[in-house]
Design an enzyme around this catalytic site. Structure first.
Site, PDB file in Angstrom:
ATOM      1  N   GLU A 155     -43.031   8.837 -72.762  1.00 18.77           N
ATOM      2  CA  GLU A 155     -42.719   9.273 -71.404  1.00 18.77           C
ATOM      3  C   GLU A 155     -42.384   8.104 -70.488  1.00 18.77           C
ATOM      4  O   GLU A 155     -43.062   7.074 -70.516  1.00 18.77           O
ATOM      5  CB  GLU A 155     -43.920  10.038 -70.837  1.00 18.77           C
ATOM      6  N   GLU A 256     -46.040  20.514 -64.171  1.00 16.43           N
ATOM      7  CA  GLU A 256     -46.987  19.424 -63.954  1.00 16.43           C
ATOM      8  C   GLU A 256     -46.915  19.024 -62.474  1.00 16.43           C
ATOM      9  O   GLU A 256     -46.585  17.899 -62.134  1.00 16.43           O
ATOM     10  CB  GLU A 256     -46.666  18.239 -64.873  1.00 16.43           C
TER      11      GLU A 256
END
Length: 273
Positions: A155, A256
């Protein structure tokens, strides 16, 4: 297209956090979700007592939701840490101790995506030394993921909120993906495309999608500014997800984002029913 065409899961480490961990899967199900994802739930313990993952597994199963994404141990998250794979010494050892524990927990719930956060730069440590350590650890993690039929996610975060984290662009994260795949020959390392983080870095999101959708294993969203629900900021998330869909991405989209001052159960009014 856009929102109506996506499969959304909810991240239980940022939403429903007003509830105890074991109550969050049922709350997500009550809000209409069939899938959830998690950061490593035991920030202080890469190898928790067996009763803790067993209890969470039962809570997820009893709620009737799927676990579709899980972070490896990443230090204090939320908190000052941003992963452990590149941190020399004890943190690297904690990550290695966690690899099979996290993979086995994921496998027990049919979860096929494991995210390994890279870790912050450490003062007085050569970045090249950290990068070599990270590649060693990510190689181990990729092999564990492959053992359970999962992908390993890498990520990119954002520089304003994570100034010591070195992967603060899509190309930087994808370069690590490529190195891991070259090292293992497995091809199961993939890019985690978090549109909020990339937008915070000022990246051209349509260009990122065009270039890197084929290497993307998971997508996460929040609006910007504020990291709130879609519609609370100015990101054209509906259009961006539409572009991802057209580029061939058909995986889950993780929610998220922060619910704001309201209860998490009220933070999904933007979703088509």
């Amino acid at each position: 297209m856009g929102f109506a065409d996506q499969r959304f899961n909810v991240n239980l480490s940022i939403l429903f956090t007003e509830l105890p961990l074991l109550e969050r899967p049922a709350a997500a199900a009550a809000a209409g979700f069939t899938a959830v994802e998690l950061w490593w739930p035991w920030a202080d313990s890469p190898v928790p007592e067996r009763s803790e993952p067993d209890a969470l597994k039962h809570a997820i199963e009893d709620a009737g939701v799927r676990l579709t994404g899980l972070n490896f141990y990443a230090g204090q998250l939320p908190g000052p840490d941003r992963g452990a794979v590149s941190i020399p010494g004890e943190e690297s050892e904690r990550f290695r101790a966690n690899i099979d524990v996290a993979a086995d927990f994921a496998a027990s719930l049919g979860c096929t995506a494991l995210n390994a956060l890279y870790g912050n730069r450490v003062e007085d440590v050569d970045p090249a030394e950290q990068d070599a350590l990270a590649l060693e650890n990510l190689t181990l993690a990729a092999r564990a993921a492959d053992r359970i039929g999962a992908v390993l996610l890498i990520e990119a975060l954002n520089r304003p909120e994570s100034p010591l984290y070195p992967l603060v662009s899509a190309p930087a994260a994808v370069a690590v993906v490529d190195k891991v795949n070259e090292a293992t020959g497995l091809g199961n390392a993939r890019f985690l495309m978090d549109l909020y983080h990339l937008s915070m870095n000022g990246e051209d999101l349509p260009s990122v999608i065009e270039r890197f959708a084929p290497k993307t294993g998971h997508v996460q969203i929040a609006d910007n500014p504020g990291r709130g629900a879609p519609g609370t900021g100015s990101l054209p998330l509906d259009d961006l997800l539409d572009q991802l869909n057209k580029a061939g991405y058909d995986g889950w989209v993780g929610l998220e984002y922060k619910p704001g001052e309201r209860p998490s159960a009220e933070a999904f009014d933007w979703l088509p029913r």
